[in-house]
Write an enzyme that holds these catalytic residues in place. Structure first.
Site, PDB file in Angstrom:
ATOM      1  CG  ASN A   9      14.076 -14.151  27.056  1.00  0.00           C
ATOM      2  OD1 ASN A   9      13.777 -15.181  25.876  1.00  0.00           O
ATOM      3  ND2 ASN A   9      13.986 -13.120  27.134  1.00  0.00           N
ATOM      4  CE  LYS A  16      16.768  -8.899  27.732  1.00  0.00           C
ATOM      5  NZ  LYS A  16      15.319  -8.009  27.691  1.00  0.00           N
ATOM      6  NE  ARG A  89       9.781 -14.419  28.690  1.00  0.00           N
ATOM      7  CZ  ARG A  89       9.894 -13.238  27.657  1.00  0.00           C
ATOM      8  NH1 ARG A  89      10.705 -12.723  27.558  1.00  0.00           N
ATOM      9  NH2 ARG A  89       8.120 -13.180  27.717  1.00  0.00           N
ATOM     10  CG  HIS A 178       4.018  -9.794  28.723  1.00  0.00           C
ATOM     11  ND1 HIS A 178       2.642  -8.978  27.815  1.00  0.00           N
ATOM     12  CD2 HIS A 178       4.675 -10.071  27.974  1.00  0.00           C
ATOM     13  CE1 HIS A 178       3.491  -8.193  26.826  1.00  0.00           C
ATOM     14  NE2 HIS A 178       4.837  -8.578  27.120  1.00  0.00           N
ATOM     15  N   GLY A 210       5.419  -4.696  23.796  1.00  0.00           N
ATOM     16  CA  GLY A 210       4.088  -6.058  23.716  1.00  0.00           C
ATOM     17  C   GLY A 210       3.684  -5.211  25.024  1.00  0.00           C
ATOM     18  NE  ARG A 239       3.887  -8.278  19.347  1.00  0.00           N
ATOM     19  CZ  ARG A 239       3.987  -8.817  20.875  1.00  0.00           C
ATOM     20  NH1 ARG A 239       3.393  -9.800  21.870  1.00  0.00           N
ATOM     21  NH2 ARG A 239       5.242  -8.608  21.811  1.00  0.00           N
ATOM     22  N   GLY A 329       8.274  -0.375  29.553  1.00  0.00           N
ATOM     23  CA  GLY A 329       9.011   0.676  29.654  1.00  0.00           C
ATOM     24  C   GLY A 329       7.823   2.372  29.462  1.00  0.00           C
ATOM     25  CB  ILE A 330       4.479   2.344  27.326  1.00  0.00           C
ATOM     26  CG1 ILE A 330       5.832   2.078  26.387  1.00  0.00           C
ATOM     27  CG2 ILE A 330       3.708   3.541  27.521  1.00  0.00           C
ATOM     28  CD1 ILE A 330       4.646   1.852  25.118  1.00  0.00           C
ATOM     29  CG  ASN A 333      10.572   5.159  32.155  1.00  0.00           C
ATOM     30  OD1 ASN A 333      11.405   4.632  33.098  1.00  0.00           O
ATOM     31  ND2 ASN A 333      10.791   3.864  31.482  1.00  0.00           N
ATOM     32  CD  GLU A 383       8.889  -9.394  31.917  1.00  0.00           C
ATOM     33  OE1 GLU A 383      10.097  -8.442  31.696  1.00  0.00           O
ATOM     34  OE2 GLU A 383       8.381 -10.150  31.355  1.00  0.00           O
TER      35      GLU A 383
END
Ligand code: AMP
Length: 401
Positions: A9, A16, A89, A178, A210, A239, A329-330, A333, A383
């Site tokens: 990526n 990454k 990606r 995404h 995001g 954003r 992430g949100i 978790n 992903e």
């Protein structure tokens, strides 16, 4: 023998990467090269619970960073030899790429031609591809597009109510992003529901830095919240998501902001960070919110309210709902964000089981609804596995021809 794919990526100043096992999606070795192009480029590689830092040459760009990564991977010969392909990606595939593809000169030219729609991402992705082809010439390279999963959307979902000419001549439409995450969790959700994906109606919410939400009807993406660029829709870390389209012109004409200042403001200093005046990190906002910080509370409330409104409206698109899915992430978790959002949807037959909701965190997947509610599932996304799978399949198929 299990095979592996090197998933890359490439951003404008970072790379990454991960070597992913195709059979189970496990990331065996992963790394991050950062601050490329500056005099303090760094590279960190994690393998078997240990992390090693390397320095990179000053002003190192994608090409020399990938050549260094290739050399360092020689220290992991056993693993490197089992890498069968490289999966890249690529953020924007426009309307040309409806699926992953083996990379040749024509594909590279098409990615370049799509760059005006993702000027921060596609040129960096392309430079990463070209550099990786030089560093790993013996391997097949595959491009996996963030937008491809959404190419099944009908015209009434992807067109804006603008003069049609803007779509025909300039490609201004909703593309969605995404895609690999929404694809992964929808496939997993069908497995957990014990039914084929092709008959599944889902709403998948990817909530990370995001955020995006997708309506899936009979296994196919039918609508999604990110648009021409990854700015529309939900409130995100920095954003703004949806707003009155006149606000940017108001800021330019009445407040005298430049176009680039407006662009930066909407992308980098809005969302959770902008409202809270504190942080884009949901964890910190939850903590501060508990301590009575009113702007932190407000930021989280706006986040959940926008999300709940989107979930309600996407029930129009999905058809009779089999499940709502939380990821990112949100989404994976934050039991608080899930609980608060679902509480706003009580009139639409959603209710959360508090104990299960607390349990499904930190990598746990499963149902979190009360018995009479629509099903609600938490699924950790992967992903990289989607990219690895597609790259391995296409490479294998090309070898069989
Ligand atoms: P991602 O972009 O998918 O890595 O997600 C990043 C977001 O996930 C950040 O806003 C983090 O604060 C949030 N996040 C990660 N762990 C938690 C957690 N335990 N509780 C709440 N938010 C979290």
């Amino acid at each position: 023998m299990s095979s592996y794919v090197l998933v890359l990526n490439c951003g404008s100043s970072s790379i990454k990467f991960a070597i992913v096992a195709v059979n189970n999606g496990e990331s065996i070795l992963s790394g991050l090269a950062e601050n490329l192009g500056s005099d303090n480029s760094t590279l960190k590689i994690s393998h078997a619970k240990t992390s090693t830092s390397y320095s990179l040459p000053a002003n190192c760009k994608h090409e020399s960073a990938l050549s260094s990564i290739n050399n360092i991977l020689n220290e992991y010969q056993d693993l490197k030899q089992k890498v069968v392909a490289i999966g890249h990606r690529v953020v924007h595939g426009g309307e040309i790429f409806t699926q992953a593809t083996l990379i040749d000169d024509e594909v590279k030219a098409a990615i370049k031609n799509t760059s005006h729609m993702a000027p921060l991402h596609n040129p960096a992705n392309l430079s990463g591809i070209e550099s990786a082809q030089l560093a790993f010439p013996a391997l097949q390279h595959v491009a996996v597009f963030d937008t491809a999963f959404f190419q099944t959307m009908p015209k009434h979902a992807y067109l804006y109510a603008l003069p049609y000419e803007l779509y025909k001549t300039h490609g201004i439409r909703r593309y969605g992003f995404h895609g690999s995450s929404h694809e992964f969790v929808s496939t997993k959700a069908a497995e957990l529901l014990n039914q084929p994906l092709e008959v599944s109606n889902l709403i998948t919410a990817h909530l990370g830095n995001g955020c995006s939400i997708t309506a899936i009807n009979q296994g196919k993406a039918i609508d999604t919240s990110l648009g021409l660029t990854p700015l529309e829709g939900l409130v995100m870390g920095t954003r703004c998501g949806d707003l009155d389209p006149s606000i940017p012109t108001y800021m330019q004409e009445t407040l005298g902001y430049s176009a680039s200042k407006v662009n930066d403001l909407l992308n980098k200093s809005s969302g959770l960070l902008g409202i809270s005046e504190l942080s884009n990190d949901c964890r910190l906002l939850e903590e501060q919110s508990k301590n009575g910080n009113e702007l932190a509370q407000l930021a989280l409330e706006i986040f959940c309210y926008r999300l709940a409104k989107y979930i309600a409206s996407y029930m129009v698109a999905s058809g009779p709902l089999d499940a709502l899915v939380f990821t990112g992430g949100i989404g994976e978790n934050s039991s608080f964000i899930r609980q608060r959002t679902i509480a706003m949807l009580s009139t639409l037959n959603f209710s959360i089981n508090e104990q299960l909701n607390e349990k499904m965190r930190f990598g746990h997947a499963g149902f979190v609804q009360q018995e009479a509610s629509h099903k609600i599932i938490v699924i950790p996304t992967n992903e990289e596995w989607v990219i690895a799978n597609k790259a391995a399949k296409l490479t294998l198929a090309s070898g069989e021809q």
